[in-house]
Design an enzyme around this catalytic site. Structure first.
Site, PDB file in Angstrom:
ATOM      1  N   ALA A   1      10.681   2.897   7.784  1.00 15.29           N
ATOM      2  CA  ALA A   1       9.234   2.964   8.267  1.00 15.29           C
ATOM      3  C   ALA A   1       8.975   2.175   9.706  1.00 15.29           C
ATOM      4  CB  ALA A   1       8.630   2.184   7.151  1.00 15.29           C
TER       5      ALA A   1
ATOM      6  N   THR B   1       2.705  -9.948   1.629  1.00 12.05           N
ATOM      7  CA  THR B   1       1.121  -9.334   1.682  1.00 12.05           C
ATOM      8  C   THR B   1       1.048  -8.249   0.526  1.00 12.05           C
ATOM      9  OG1 THR B   1       2.331  -7.545   3.044  1.00 12.05           O
ATOM     10  CG2 THR B   1       1.462  -9.451   4.313  1.00 12.05           C
TER      11      THR B   1
ATOM     12  N   PHE C   1       0.662  -1.236  -0.077  1.00 11.78           N
ATOM     13  CA  PHE C   1      -0.128  -0.038  -0.010  1.00 11.78           C
ATOM     14  C   PHE C   1       0.635   1.322   0.046  1.00 11.78           C
ATOM     15  CE2 PHE C   1      -2.008   2.967   3.436  1.00 11.78           C
ATOM     16  CZ  PHE C   1      -2.701   3.618   2.472  1.00 11.78           C
TER      17      PHE C   1
ATOM     18  N   LYS D   1      11.670 -11.058  11.217  1.00  7.73           N
ATOM     19  CA  LYS D   1      12.853 -11.080  10.279  1.00  7.73           C
ATOM     20  C   LYS D   1      12.910  -9.943   9.431  1.00  7.73           C
ATOM     21  CE  LYS D   1      14.453 -15.186   8.394  1.00  7.73           C
ATOM     22  NZ  LYS D   1      14.250 -16.379   7.815  1.00  7.73           N
TER      23      LYS D   1
ATOM     24  N   ASN E   1      20.244  -5.661   6.731  1.00  6.18           N
ATOM     25  CA  ASN E   1      20.594  -5.773   5.292  1.00  6.18           C
ATOM     26  C   ASN E   1      20.626  -4.447   4.666  1.00  6.18           C
ATOM     27  OD1 ASN E   1      21.228  -8.444   5.341  1.00  6.18           O
ATOM     28  ND2 ASN E   1      19.533  -9.131   4.556  1.00  6.18           N
TER      29      ASN E   1
ATOM     30  N   VAL F   1      13.963  -9.303   1.413  1.00  7.77           N
ATOM     31  CA  VAL F   1      14.993  -8.403   1.962  1.00  7.77           C
ATOM     32  C   VAL F   1      15.688  -8.943   3.187  1.00  7.77           C
ATOM     33  CG1 VAL F   1      14.179  -6.442   1.114  1.00  7.77           C
ATOM     34  CG2 VAL F   1      13.472  -6.811   3.423  1.00  7.77           C
TER      35      VAL F   1
ATOM     36  N   THR G   1      -2.620   4.967   8.568  1.00  3.24           N
ATOM     37  CA  THR G   1      -2.615   5.549   7.373  1.00  3.24           C
ATOM     38  C   THR G   1      -3.683   4.688   6.445  1.00  3.24           C
ATOM     39  OG1 THR G   1      -0.290   6.575   7.487  1.00  3.24           O
ATOM     40  CG2 THR G   1      -1.557   6.239   5.456  1.00  3.24           C
TER      41      THR G   1
ATOM     42  N   TYR H   1       5.471  -7.803  15.859  1.00  2.00           N
ATOM     43  CA  TYR H   1       5.728  -6.424  15.112  1.00  2.00           C
ATOM     44  C   TYR H   1       6.413  -5.295  15.841  1.00  2.00           C
ATOM     45  CZ  TYR H   1       3.782  -2.760  12.026  1.00  2.00           C
ATOM     46  OH  TYR H   1       3.502  -1.751  11.292  1.00  2.00           O
TER      47      TYR H   1
HETATM   48  P1  NAD Z   1       1.538  -3.523   2.998  1.00  2.00           P
HETATM   49  O1  NAD Z   1       1.443  -5.024   3.720  1.00  2.00           O
HETATM   50  O2  NAD Z   1       0.511  -3.027   2.152  1.00  2.00           O
HETATM   51  O3  NAD Z   1       3.083  -3.546   2.477  1.00  2.00           O
HETATM   52  C1  NAD Z   1       4.255  -4.044   2.923  1.00  2.00           C
HETATM   53  C2  NAD Z   1       4.902  -4.666   1.606  1.00  2.00           C
HETATM   54  O4  NAD Z   1       6.250  -5.292   2.016  1.00  2.00           O
HETATM   55  C3  NAD Z   1       4.157  -5.827   0.683  1.00  2.00           C
HETATM   56  O5  NAD Z   1       4.001  -5.386  -0.505  1.00  2.00           O
HETATM   57  C4  NAD Z   1       4.894  -7.088   1.157  1.00  2.00           C
HETATM   58  O6  NAD Z   1       5.106  -7.832  -0.005  1.00  2.00           O
HETATM   59  C5  NAD Z   1       6.487  -6.357   1.295  1.00  2.00           C
HETATM   60  N1  NAD Z   1       7.342  -7.365   2.045  1.00  2.00           N
HETATM   61  C6  NAD Z   1       6.941  -7.660   3.333  1.00  2.00           C
HETATM   62  N2  NAD Z   1       7.961  -8.626   3.939  1.00  2.00           N
HETATM   63  C7  NAD Z   1       9.007  -8.418   2.665  1.00  2.00           C
HETATM   64  C8  NAD Z   1      10.308  -9.161   2.834  1.00  2.00           C
HETATM   65  N3  NAD Z   1      10.868  -9.823   3.707  1.00  2.00           N
HETATM   66  N4  NAD Z   1      10.906  -8.805   1.620  1.00  2.00           N
HETATM   67  C9  NAD Z   1      10.372  -8.107   0.529  1.00  2.00           C
HETATM   68  N5  NAD Z   1       9.202  -7.540   0.619  1.00  2.00           N
HETATM   69  C10 NAD Z   1       8.574  -7.763   1.595  1.00  2.00           C
HETATM   70  O7  NAD Z   1       1.839  -2.668   4.233  1.00  2.00           O
HETATM   71  P2  NAD Z   1       1.694  -1.064   4.222  1.00  2.00           P
HETATM   72  O8  NAD Z   1       0.610  -0.580   5.106  1.00  2.00           O
HETATM   73  O9  NAD Z   1       2.063  -0.382   2.820  1.00  2.00           O
HETATM   74  O10 NAD Z   1       2.994  -0.491   5.143  1.00  2.00           O
HETATM   75  C11 NAD Z   1       4.371  -0.460   4.822  1.00  2.00           C
HETATM   76  C12 NAD Z   1       5.158  -0.037   5.897  1.00  2.00           C
HETATM   77  O11 NAD Z   1       4.659   0.971   6.703  1.00  2.00           O
HETATM   78  C13 NAD Z   1       5.490  -1.207   7.066  1.00  2.00           C
HETATM   79  O12 NAD Z   1       6.798  -1.225   7.169  1.00  2.00           O
HETATM   80  C14 NAD Z   1       4.568  -0.867   7.890  1.00  2.00           C
HETATM   81  O13 NAD Z   1       5.108  -1.279   9.159  1.00  2.00           O
HETATM   82  C15 NAD Z   1       4.812   0.400   7.911  1.00  2.00           C
HETATM   83  N6  NAD Z   1       3.534   1.267   8.677  1.00  2.00           N
HETATM   84  C16 NAD Z   1       2.322   1.514   8.169  1.00  2.00           C
HETATM   85  C17 NAD Z   1       1.336   1.924   8.545  1.00  2.00           C
HETATM   86  C18 NAD Z   1      -0.214   1.990   8.101  1.00  2.00           C
HETATM   87  O14 NAD Z   1      -0.996   2.276   8.507  1.00  2.00           O
HETATM   88  N7  NAD Z   1      -0.289   1.622   6.655  1.00  2.00           N
HETATM   89  C19 NAD Z   1       1.169   2.366   9.916  1.00  2.00           C
HETATM   90  C20 NAD Z   1       2.638   2.214  10.496  1.00  2.00           C
HETATM   91  C21 NAD Z   1       3.758   1.616   9.807  1.00  2.00           C
END
Ligand code: NAD
Ligand code: UDP
Length: 328
Positions: free
Chosen positions: A115, A36, A12, A92, A100, A58, A176, A146
């Protein structure tokens, strides 16, 4: 032309960040393993001359050819259902994955933004949450995988900053929302909107008196962009301080969607934070940033997106069938 690596690019927030950096004239390398995420979130960028995609986990060694100016580390499961289903991967990606990426940043002499999240405050005893609050996290609770991965992520990032002099930025993102959230990721907005669209009751957990403060994705991306370009290495809250109870929020969604369904109450998940609101004084002062898009406008834009999904996508009710949420 500056080159930026964005991890979690098919997710997202990552996909919206890719759009923003392309729009600003950067070369973008998107990286994701789709655990995800969804290919459709970046489909429109695949033939763009300034976009390259690398499918990669990653948590494994990362190799990128040539120079890099910036890294934005957004890869991580981000919804309670996701990190309960894949707890080890969540730990992880926040720990090994971040290590990394810090190593890559050091090798390339690149600036890295990671993030982080309001979850590092846990179930907060200080309200609203300021950056100097240390938090109230249950290390061994179901959300601990988490929360603690993100807390470790902040610590190792500061260690690379202090020990290696790396240019680092830490954004603490508060809830968000917007287009491209996964309908079945279990987070409250896709959950309620999916239920309204399928003609199901809206499931409020607990008595609905817990609060959240929702930030529209364009505002969040603007704050992140400004923080990256700032010279501030300590954590900064980026979120919308407009706080609402989950029950009132469910009622707003019932009005917005025009559903005739009602609210049903379910058990509150373990360690679900009772209140959450960012104090954004620092972001205002440092970045001249504050959110511009109110909940009414943002929710309309988001509902337009969900309305246009196919029936098939709507009927995938992984959220409804998921049994692991209420954990001991
Ligand atoms: P999301 O699940 O839509 O996106 C996360 C992406 O990371 C996915 O595309 C997933 O496939 C990828 N991913 C996960 N593990 C991976 C790995 N080992 N190697 C490569 N890709 C990997 O979630 P989001 O809402 O877009 O969140 C993105 C970031 O922002 C995250 O780090 C999350 O902790 C942080 N965050 C988001 C929110 C929110 O409200 N959306 C709030 C706080 C923090
Ligand atoms: N929530 C709810 N019904 C749902 C999904 C979530 O009442 O179907 C509640 C959840 O218990 C929490 C709030 O909505 O209090 C926000 O949940 P979300 O998973 O979106 O994010 P987080 O808890 O990480 O802020």
């Amino acid at each position: 032309m500056k080159k930026t690596l964005i991890t979690g690019a098919a997710g997202f927030l990552g996909s919206h960040l890719c759009d923003r950096f392309i729009k600003e004239g950067y070369k973008v390398i998107g990286m994701d393993n789709f655990i995800t995420g969804d290919k459709r979130n970046i489909h429109h960028l695949m033939n763009h001359p300034n976009f390259e995609f690398i499918e990669h986990d990653v948590t494994e060694f990362i190799s990128i050819e040539g120079p890099l100016d910036y890294i934005l580390h957004f890869a991580s499961p981000a919804s309670p259902i996701d990190y309960l289903k894949i707890p080890i991967q969540t730990l992880k990606v926040g720990s090994l994955g971040t290590h990394n990426l810090l190593g890559l940043a050091k090798a390339k002499n690149a600036r890295i933004l990671i993030a982080s999240t309001s979850e590092i405050y846990g179930d907060p005893l200080v309200h609203p949450q300021t950056e100097d609050y240390y938090g109230n996290v249950n290390t061994i609770g179901p959300r601990g995988v988490y929360d603690e991965a993100k807390r470790f992520q902040e610590s190792i990032t500061m260690a690379y900053h202090r020990f290696h002099g790396l240019e680092t930025r830490i954004v603490r993102i508060f809830n968000t929302y917007g287009p491209r959230m996964r309908l079945n990721d279990g987070r409250v907005i896709p959950a309620f909107m999916g239920q309204a669209l399928r003609g199901e009751d809206l499931t409020v957990f607990g008595d609905g008196s817990q609060t959240r403060s929702f930030c529209y994705v364009d505002d969040e991306v603007e704050g992140i962009y400004r923080l990256l370009l700032s010279d501030y290495a300590y954590p900064v809250n980026i979120g919308n301080p407009n706080e609402i109870t989950i029950k009132d929020f469910a009622e707003e969604i019932i009005k917005l969607t025009g559903t005739t369904q009602k609210i049903t109450y379910k058990d509150l998940p373990v360690n679900d934070p009772m209140q959450r609101q960012p104090d954004i004084t620092l972001a205002k002062k440092l970045l001249g940033w504050e959110p511009k898009i109110g909940r009414e406008e943002g929710m309309k834009l988001t509902f337009d997106y969900f309305k246009n999904l196919t029936k098939d996508e709507l009927n995938k009710s992984e959220h409804k069938d998921f049994k692991g949420y209420i954990n001991k």
